[in-house]
Design a protein around this motif. Sequence first.
Motif, PDB file in Angstrom:
ATOM      1  N   ASN A   1       0.828  -1.205   0.000  1.00 58.77           N
ATOM      2  CA  ASN A   1       0.000   0.000   0.000  1.00 58.77           C
ATOM      3  C   ASN A   1       0.865   1.259   0.000  1.00 58.77           C
ATOM      4  O   ASN A   1       0.656   2.173  -0.804  1.00 58.77           O
ATOM      5  CB  ASN A   1      -0.926   0.002   1.214  1.00 58.77           C
ATOM      6  CG  ASN A   1      -1.890   1.159   1.180  1.00 58.77           C
ATOM      7  OD1 ASN A   1      -2.737   1.263   0.289  1.00 58.77           O
ATOM      8  ND2 ASN A   1      -1.773   2.054   2.157  1.00 58.77           N
TER       9      ASN A   1
ATOM     10  N   PRO B   1      -5.508  -0.373  -0.357  1.00 57.41           N
ATOM     11  CA  PRO B   1      -6.401   0.678   0.139  1.00 57.41           C
ATOM     12  C   PRO B   1      -6.190   2.049  -0.485  1.00 57.41           C
ATOM     13  O   PRO B   1      -7.157   2.785  -0.701  1.00 57.41           O
ATOM     14  CB  PRO B   1      -6.091   0.700   1.646  1.00 57.41           C
ATOM     15  CG  PRO B   1      -5.600  -0.673   1.950  1.00 57.41           C
ATOM     16  CD  PRO B   1      -4.859  -1.125   0.737  1.00 57.41           C
TER      17      PRO B   1
ATOM     18  N   SER C   1      -8.100   1.704  -3.895  1.00 61.02           N
ATOM     19  CA  SER C   1      -9.309   0.901  -4.090  1.00 61.02           C
ATOM     20  C   SER C   1     -10.522   1.760  -4.426  1.00 61.02           C
ATOM     21  O   SER C   1     -11.453   1.291  -5.075  1.00 61.02           O
ATOM     22  CB  SER C   1      -9.583   0.047  -2.850  1.00 61.02           C
ATOM     23  OG  SER C   1      -9.769   0.856  -1.708  1.00 61.02           O
TER      24      SER C   1
ATOM     25  N   ARG D   1     -15.880  -3.419   1.626  1.00 64.51           N
ATOM     26  CA  ARG D   1     -14.668  -2.645   1.429  1.00 64.51           C
ATOM     27  C   ARG D   1     -13.524  -3.172   2.299  1.00 64.51           C
ATOM     28  O   ARG D   1     -12.379  -3.221   1.859  1.00 64.51           O
ATOM     29  CB  ARG D   1     -14.929  -1.171   1.739  1.00 64.51           C
ATOM     30  CG  ARG D   1     -13.691  -0.303   1.609  1.00 64.51           C
ATOM     31  CD  ARG D   1     -14.004   1.160   1.734  1.00 64.51           C
ATOM     32  NE  ARG D   1     -14.814   1.613   0.621  1.00 64.51           N
ATOM     33  CZ  ARG D   1     -14.323   1.880  -0.588  1.00 64.51           C
ATOM     34  NH1 ARG D   1     -13.050   1.698  -0.824  1.00 64.51           N
ATOM     35  NH2 ARG D   1     -15.102   2.295  -1.552  1.00 64.51           N
ATOM     36  N   SER D   2     -13.812  -3.561   3.537  1.00 68.72           N
ATOM     37  CA  SER D   2     -12.726  -4.036   4.391  1.00 68.72           C
ATOM     38  C   SER D   2     -12.085  -5.288   3.822  1.00 68.72           C
ATOM     39  O   SER D   2     -10.907  -5.533   4.017  1.00 68.72           O
ATOM     40  CB  SER D   2     -13.247  -4.299   5.805  1.00 68.72           C
ATOM     41  OG  SER D   2     -14.172  -5.370   5.801  1.00 68.72           O
TER      42      SER D   2
ATOM     43  N   TYR E   1      -8.881  -5.100   1.526  1.00 69.33           N
ATOM     44  CA  TYR E   1      -7.551  -4.808   2.024  1.00 69.33           C
ATOM     45  C   TYR E   1      -6.638  -6.030   1.980  1.00 69.33           C
ATOM     46  O   TYR E   1      -5.427  -5.893   2.073  1.00 69.33           O
ATOM     47  CB  TYR E   1      -7.623  -4.288   3.461  1.00 69.33           C
ATOM     48  CG  TYR E   1      -8.314  -2.950   3.601  1.00 69.33           C
ATOM     49  CD1 TYR E   1      -8.798  -2.274   2.497  1.00 69.33           C
ATOM     50  CD2 TYR E   1      -8.494  -2.372   4.849  1.00 69.33           C
ATOM     51  CE1 TYR E   1      -9.440  -1.057   2.628  1.00 69.33           C
ATOM     52  CE2 TYR E   1      -9.129  -1.153   4.986  1.00 69.33           C
ATOM     53  CZ  TYR E   1      -9.602  -0.498   3.880  1.00 69.33           C
ATOM     54  OH  TYR E   1     -10.236   0.713   4.010  1.00 69.33           O
TER      55      TYR E   1
END
Length: 379
Positions: free
Chosen positions: A173, A340, A343, A364-365, A368
């Motif tokens: 990330n 993240p 995204s 959404r979580s 990750y």
Amino acid sequence: MVHQLTTVPPIFSPFPPAIHPCHEVIDRRTAEWAAMFGIGSAELRSQLVTHNIGTFAARILPGGREEVVGILADFVLWLFGVDDGWCEEGELGRRPGELLGVLSRLLRVAQNPEVPMLLEDSLALGLRDLRRRISEFGTVGQVARWVDALREYFLSVVWEAEHRARGTLPDLNDYTLMRIYDGATSVVPPLLEMGHGYELQPHERDQTPVRAAAEMAYFVICWDNDLFSYHKESRTGRYFLNVIRVLENSLGITPEQALSMAIAQRDRVLCLFVRLCDSLRTHGSPQLRQYLDSLETFIRGAQDWGISSLRYTTPDDPADLPAAFRATPTDDSQEPLGIPAISWWWDLLPKEDGTRPTREPEHRSALYALPDAAALRSA
């Protein structure tokens, strides 16, 4: 340690190649400009002038004003003077605090070229010349955005210098966020506008989807550069940052597996970029459509240069790079990558009813998690 990687396969490219008809003249003039201002050491300069940087600029702006293509070529060579000479190969690249001070002084020269600073520094002299020429062809707003993007680039290379000093690798990330800027890709769009003689207005340029389209282009260009430069970087014996190395370290996989994953990542982003640009063109101004066209040409120009320049083909120790591109992606999924920082790009395409897609927080979580990490480790 030499990281082994055999062949970079042909990668997906949906855009046609193009080149400015004066590319040979521009390439020669850029070599002369580098000599005039003494960019980098004599050894570094002799290497850079063999890398066809003028041709690179001619591929990025194939239909642009010849003078602006020349500015872009000189600027790219100047950037390599900073990145190669100071950051990757020089002592400053392992002294982030000192590097920040030097770059801050250079930034002041870009903001206010009349300041009595660095009057005998070759990179500062070259930067003054670039700023003068950019001001000649650009608006006040375009010059300001160029300076702001230069600040982003400087900040990112200091961040990289901290990792180099510690001998550490960022996670995926953080690497993605840094790579969008440290490739100096964000410094190019103001020159794309200047090259075609228009200025994209803030009400379009600063829209979140338009900004995302530019970031997607930066991502693809920098991921491609990592693929093409891995052979050269991995054989220097020096510290280097590259998405293949980051994926190796993050997932405990081989360079070949990391290569396949990196290609899939850039393919998925490139497919999203194409869809988003098609959507934006539907209601965009002629200037926005030209801007999006220029981002596509930027991507393809970087690809063509990347597989052909001596900078990456390294004939003394040949890199096995592709000679052509493929017409289809390896991954055209419309699901977001598990990164993240980017995204949210996948939230920007309108649905059939014209509304923007929404995602539940629990969905959404899940994004990750790195994709297929367990499968790759066991492969």
